[in-house]
Every structure is written in C-alpha cells, then in structure tokens.
Design an enzyme around this catalytic site. Structure first.
Site, mmCIF file in Angstrom:
data_model
loop_
_atom_site.group_PDB
_atom_site.id
_atom_site.type_symbol
_atom_site.label_atom_id
_atom_site.label_comp_id
_atom_site.label_asym_id
_atom_site.label_seq_id
_atom_site.Cartn_x
_atom_site.Cartn_y
_atom_site.Cartn_z
ATOM 1 N N LYS A 1 -16.160 9.230 10.922
ATOM 2 C CA LYS A 1 -16.575 9.227 9.517
ATOM 3 C C LYS A 1 -17.588 10.358 9.301
ATOM 4 O O LYS A 1 -17.187 11.499 9.140
ATOM 5 C CB LYS A 1 -17.071 7.849 9.126
ATOM 6 C CG LYS A 1 -15.938 6.795 9.263
ATOM 7 C CD LYS A 1 -16.307 5.443 8.719
ATOM 8 C CE LYS A 1 -15.354 4.343 9.156
ATOM 9 N NZ LYS A 1 -14.015 4.420 8.599
ATOM 10 N N ARG B 1 0.821 -1.216 0.000
ATOM 11 C CA ARG B 1 0.000 0.000 0.000
ATOM 12 C C ARG B 1 0.850 1.259 0.000
ATOM 13 O O ARG B 1 1.818 1.354 0.737
ATOM 14 C CB ARG B 1 -0.906 0.023 1.224
ATOM 15 C CG ARG B 1 -1.988 -1.027 1.136
ATOM 16 C CD ARG B 1 -2.662 -1.229 2.465
ATOM 17 N NE ARG B 1 -3.323 -2.520 2.482
ATOM 18 C CZ ARG B 1 -4.645 -2.668 2.524
ATOM 19 N NH1 ARG B 1 -5.431 -1.630 2.576
ATOM 20 N NH2 ARG B 1 -5.169 -3.880 2.511
ATOM 21 N N SER C 1 -21.705 -14.462 14.365
ATOM 22 C CA SER C 1 -21.080 -13.315 13.716
ATOM 23 C C SER C 1 -21.297 -13.372 12.209
ATOM 24 O O SER C 1 -21.069 -14.414 11.584
ATOM 25 C CB SER C 1 -19.580 -13.348 14.064
ATOM 26 O OG SER C 1 -18.895 -12.299 13.449
ATOM 27 N N THR D 1 -18.931 5.282 15.071
ATOM 28 C CA THR D 1 -17.669 6.023 15.038
ATOM 29 C C THR D 1 -17.952 7.516 15.040
ATOM 30 O O THR D 1 -19.013 7.953 14.576
ATOM 31 C CB THR D 1 -16.837 5.665 13.791
ATOM 32 O OG1 THR D 1 -15.568 6.312 13.883
ATOM 33 C CG2 THR D 1 -17.508 6.096 12.505
ATOM 34 N N SER E 1 -19.409 -1.964 4.690
ATOM 35 C CA SER E 1 -18.650 -0.846 4.128
ATOM 36 C C SER E 1 -18.096 -1.087 2.739
ATOM 37 O O SER E 1 -17.800 -0.134 2.033
ATOM 38 C CB SER E 1 -17.501 -0.497 5.063
ATOM 39 O OG SER E 1 -16.592 -1.579 5.138
ATOM 40 N N THR F 1 -5.925 3.045 28.447
ATOM 41 C CA THR F 1 -5.452 3.950 27.400
ATOM 42 C C THR F 1 -5.940 5.372 27.674
ATOM 43 O O THR F 1 -7.027 5.570 28.220
ATOM 44 C CB THR F 1 -5.889 3.449 26.001
ATOM 45 O OG1 THR F 1 -5.250 4.232 25.006
ATOM 46 C CG2 THR F 1 -7.381 3.523 25.795
ATOM 47 N N THR F 2 -5.121 6.339 27.308
ATOM 48 C CA THR F 2 -5.458 7.748 27.529
ATOM 49 C C THR F 2 -6.758 8.104 26.806
ATOM 50 O O THR F 2 -6.958 7.703 25.654
ATOM 51 C CB THR F 2 -4.299 8.631 27.014
ATOM 52 O OG1 THR F 2 -3.139 8.280 27.753
ATOM 53 C CG2 THR F 2 -4.597 10.108 27.170
HETATM 54 N N1 PMP Z 1 -16.515 -0.837 11.926
HETATM 55 C C1 PMP Z 1 -16.531 -0.774 10.578
HETATM 56 C C2 PMP Z 1 -17.614 -1.484 9.849
HETATM 57 C C3 PMP Z 1 -15.550 -0.044 9.886
HETATM 58 O O1 PMP Z 1 -15.556 0.007 8.559
HETATM 59 C C4 PMP Z 1 -14.550 0.634 10.620
HETATM 60 C C5 PMP Z 1 -13.436 1.461 9.991
HETATM 61 N N2 PMP Z 1 -13.328 1.578 8.712
HETATM 62 C C6 PMP Z 1 -14.572 0.528 12.006
HETATM 63 C C7 PMP Z 1 -15.565 -0.201 12.630
HETATM 64 C C8 PMP Z 1 -13.540 1.231 12.841
HETATM 65 O O2 PMP Z 1 -13.907 2.560 13.063
HETATM 66 P P1 PMP Z 1 -12.797 3.670 13.274
HETATM 67 O O3 PMP Z 1 -12.306 4.054 11.928
HETATM 68 O O4 PMP Z 1 -13.470 4.763 14.021
HETATM 69 O O5 PMP Z 1 -11.705 3.029 14.074
#
Ligand code: PMP
Length: 408
Positions: A246, A21, A136, A243, A187, A275-276
């Site tokens: 996005k 990449r 899943s 999230t 996605s 984690t912070t």
């Molecule tokens: N779930 C799905 C379906 C995603 O596509 C992604 C990231 N592309 C995430 C979770 C992770 O989210 P983030 O980018 O906020 O770490």
C-alpha cells in the site's frame, strides 16, 4: 449433475444482490497518476483514479522503480523457489533488517502478502502458545480472522475498540495465555484503535499483542513506522505486522518482533515455508521505498493536506462523508445497488474511478464509496470529484445534507 451449474448459480445469487464485482481494466501510467487509462468496453478513455491504496504514490517513485528494474536486470526475475529450498536472496535480507529497524524490533520476516502474514503468522504464533485464548477485535480484517480460525485456538471477539469489553474478556480468561489481535487504522471506517490503552490492558492481564498496521505503515510516524511510532507505542506491542503493497507501493507483507517470534514463524508457518519467496527485485524496491519514507516527510505532508482538503470540500458540498481521523474518506450510501449505480455513473459520465464497497467487506446497509486522496491529487482534481459526486447523488436521488441543498 452439471458441476458448472453450482458456480453459475452462486454467481447469479451475487448478481441478484447487486454484489457481483466488476473490476475496471486500467493502466496507471507512472508519473501521471492519478490520471490513468481505462480500457472500457468501447475503447480507451482517460480517467482519474480515486481508490488507490498506493497512498503516497511510491509505486511511481523513480528511486523505487529504478531499484526494481536494476535488481531484475542484475539478479533476474524470480527468487528461485521457497526459502527452505533456495535460501534467502540478499535484497530480502536487507529488507528484513530495514523493517526491523522501522518498527524498533529485533527482527522482521517477509511473506508474499500482508494477507499471508496475518493468516499464517497469527495461526502459527497462537498454535505455539499452549492453551492460548485469542481476543480479536470485531472489525479485524479477513486475513486476521482466517489466522485466528486456522490456529484452532479458543477465541473471543471484543466489540470494536471497546476497552471495557476487552477488559471484561481478559478478566474472565483468568491465568491462561492470551493473544490480543487488532489493527491500528481500520480500513473501512478509517478509525484508530486506542493503542496505549490496549497495551495497558495487555500488561495488566499478561497478554501478548499482535497489531496490524497495514493502513498506517509509511503513512504515520516521523519515519513512517505507523500509528505505534506516532504514539510512541512501538516498544509496547509484541508483534507489528504490515504490508509492502500500500503506502510502500510494491507488494508483500511482513511481521516484526523479537527474534524468537520471527524465527518461530519462519520455522513453523506453512504460509511461509511452502511458497516461493518474493523476487529480489520486489524486495529491493520495497527497501528503496521504506528508506525514502524514513527520510522524507514530504509525501506524508502533501497527502495529509490533500486528504484534509478533500474531506472539507466533500463535506461542504453536502455529501455524507463519515468523519475519520485518518486518510480514509468513506462516503456513505447504505445500499448495494445504489452504491454500484453511483460508481458506474461516476465512471461513465465523469471519468472518475472508485470501486463500490459492499458486503462482506462492510456490513449490509453500510455500503459506501471509499475515497483515497493522495499527494498526487491536485486541488482541481478534488473540486472535480466533489462536483461529480453531487451530480451523481442528485441524479440517483441520494440524500445530500440540507446545508448543501439550501446553497443550491
Ligand atoms: N490487513 C488489512 C487491515 C488489510 O486491509 C489488508 C488488505 N487490504 C491486509 C491486511 C492484506 O494486505 P495485502 O494487501 O498486502 O495482502
């Protein structure tokens, strides 16, 4: 033994498979997106970006950038540590309340990313359910797969969006506790899961549900609550994850659910505890973005119009667009090398930036360009994209649909 050789030979394998990449070095200038500056090896060049997941341009919204800047001036940059050690920042408390309200849940819990939310959230919840079986979806995101793995629980994979298969597996599981993990918008193929039908099965077989709405929050539903809001299913799903990075244009991830769910994850999840915390300025910007998209439908409507136009124009030009019911527009190539060559040519010759999507993000043989149109892409941008793609497809000898060839 030369340790470096292990790494270089692994990279050479990637290169041989054309999966190595390369990320473009770009500056997205606030207010000018999708026009951006590419720092190419030969110097700076203006380009148009067609692969951003800042789907609605909220990362450039004045209210959002102002909230981030003002909060940083007022409260400083960092959170000062993990929440266990340094407590909550007030903007974080406000953000979690905003998220709970967005999804109609009792509580929200924020993590450093959507990835961490899934990984540590699923692992922790499943571990706390004695003898849990996780069901899943086959196309779940890597962050969910890692969460399932880390839980150490038994798991079964149901065929993607296949209700009959899911039911068969639920039935076979008998009385034991069950957690169904799935997404709303997938996605890469841009398809949507049958939410109500999955909830029906979950109710019938007494399973708990965990839904990833990462590609839907901010984008669907009257207040941007996602597909579950649009379909009136929010109350039927136990945990909704999303999230802030996005459609909300900032950074971070979250889960929402009952107070018991978020409190348990807060108390037991290593990915939360050790984690912070996100900086207060990030939390304030995310809250501003969520509030904006709760009140305003304008960005969603404009985006949906431009998505529909992009699909129509690309399809009309004979490009192999995978039909989707969402904003995700996959243009199929089916070969890693050709996919990379197409993206390189788009950038070099047409100043259009799209990252190639290949294995393991998608199965081998289904490599693609993943086009994302936003409210900021004009009709002229769309027409230029179609013309550029047709030129690239022709130059590389990739197949165009007969209709377009006849028209040429
Ligand atoms: N779930 C799905 C379906 C995603 O596509 C992604 C990231 N592309 C995430 C979770 C992770 O989210 P983030 O980018 O906020 O770490």
């Amino acid at each position: 033994m030369e340790y470096q050789d292990f790494f270089t030979s692994a990279l050479e394998r990637l290169q041989a498979e054309r999966r190595y990449r390369v990320f473009a070095d770009i500056e997205r200038l606030a207010g000018r997106f999708p026009d951006a500056i590419w720092h190419s090896p030969e110097g700076k060049r203006p380009i148009t970006v067609w692969c951003s997941n800042d789907y609605l341009g909220m990362g450039q919204n004045r209210d959002v950038t102002r909230a981030m800047a003002e909060t940083a001036w007022r409260l400083g940059t960092g959170a000062g540590g993990t929440r266990n050690i340094s407590g909550n920042s007030h903007p974080m408390v406000e953000l979690e309340a905003e998220l709970a309200d967005l999804h109609g849940k009792e509580a929200g819990l924020v993590f450093t990313s959507g990835y961490v939310s899934n990984q540590t959230g699923i692992a922790t919840l499943a571990k706390l359910i004695p003898n849990c079986l996780i069901l899943s979806d086959a196309l779940n995101h890597n962050s969910m797969i890692e969460g399932v793995r880390q839980s150490g629980c038994d798991k079964v994979i149901f065929r993607h969006n296949d209700l009959a298969h899911l039911e068969e597996l639920l039935q076979a599981a008998g009385e034991r506790p069950k957690l169904i993990v799935f997404e709303s918008v997938y996605s890469m193929d841009g398809d949507i899961s049958p939410l109500h039908a999955i909830c029906d099965l979950a109710e019938r077989y007494n399973a708990m549900t965990y839904l990833d709405e990462v590609h839907a929050v901010g984008m669907y539903g009257a207040r941007g609550g996602g597909i579950a809001e649009r379909e009136g299913a929010m109350h039927r799903v136990d945990v909704i994850e999303g999230t802030l990075g996005k459609a909300f244009g900032v950074m971070g991830g979250y889960i929402t659910g009952t107070r018991a769910v978020t409190d348990a994850v807060r108390s037991f999840a290593p990915g939360f505890i050790f984690t912070t915390a996100l900086p207060p300025a990030i939390a304030a910007a995310a809250t501003a973005s969520i509030r904006h998209l709760k009140a305003s439908d304008a960005e969603r409507q404009k985006q949906q119009r431009q998505v529909a136009r992009t699909k129509a124009v690309l399809t009309g030009a004979g490009l192999p667009v995978l039909e989707t019911a969402t904003h995700i527009i996959p243009v199929m190539v089916g070969d890693a090398e050709a996919c990379k060559a197409a993206c390189d040519r788009l950038m070099d010759k047409h100043s259009i930036y799209i990252q190639p999507i290949n294995y393991p993000t998608v199965p081998k043989g289904t490599e693609r360009l993943r086009v994302t149109a936003g409210p900021f892409h004009t009709d002229a941008h769309i027409d230029a994209l179609a013309a550029a793609l047709v030129e690239v497809w022709t130059a590389l000898g990739l197949p165009l649909q007969p209709k377009a060839q006849a028209a040429e």
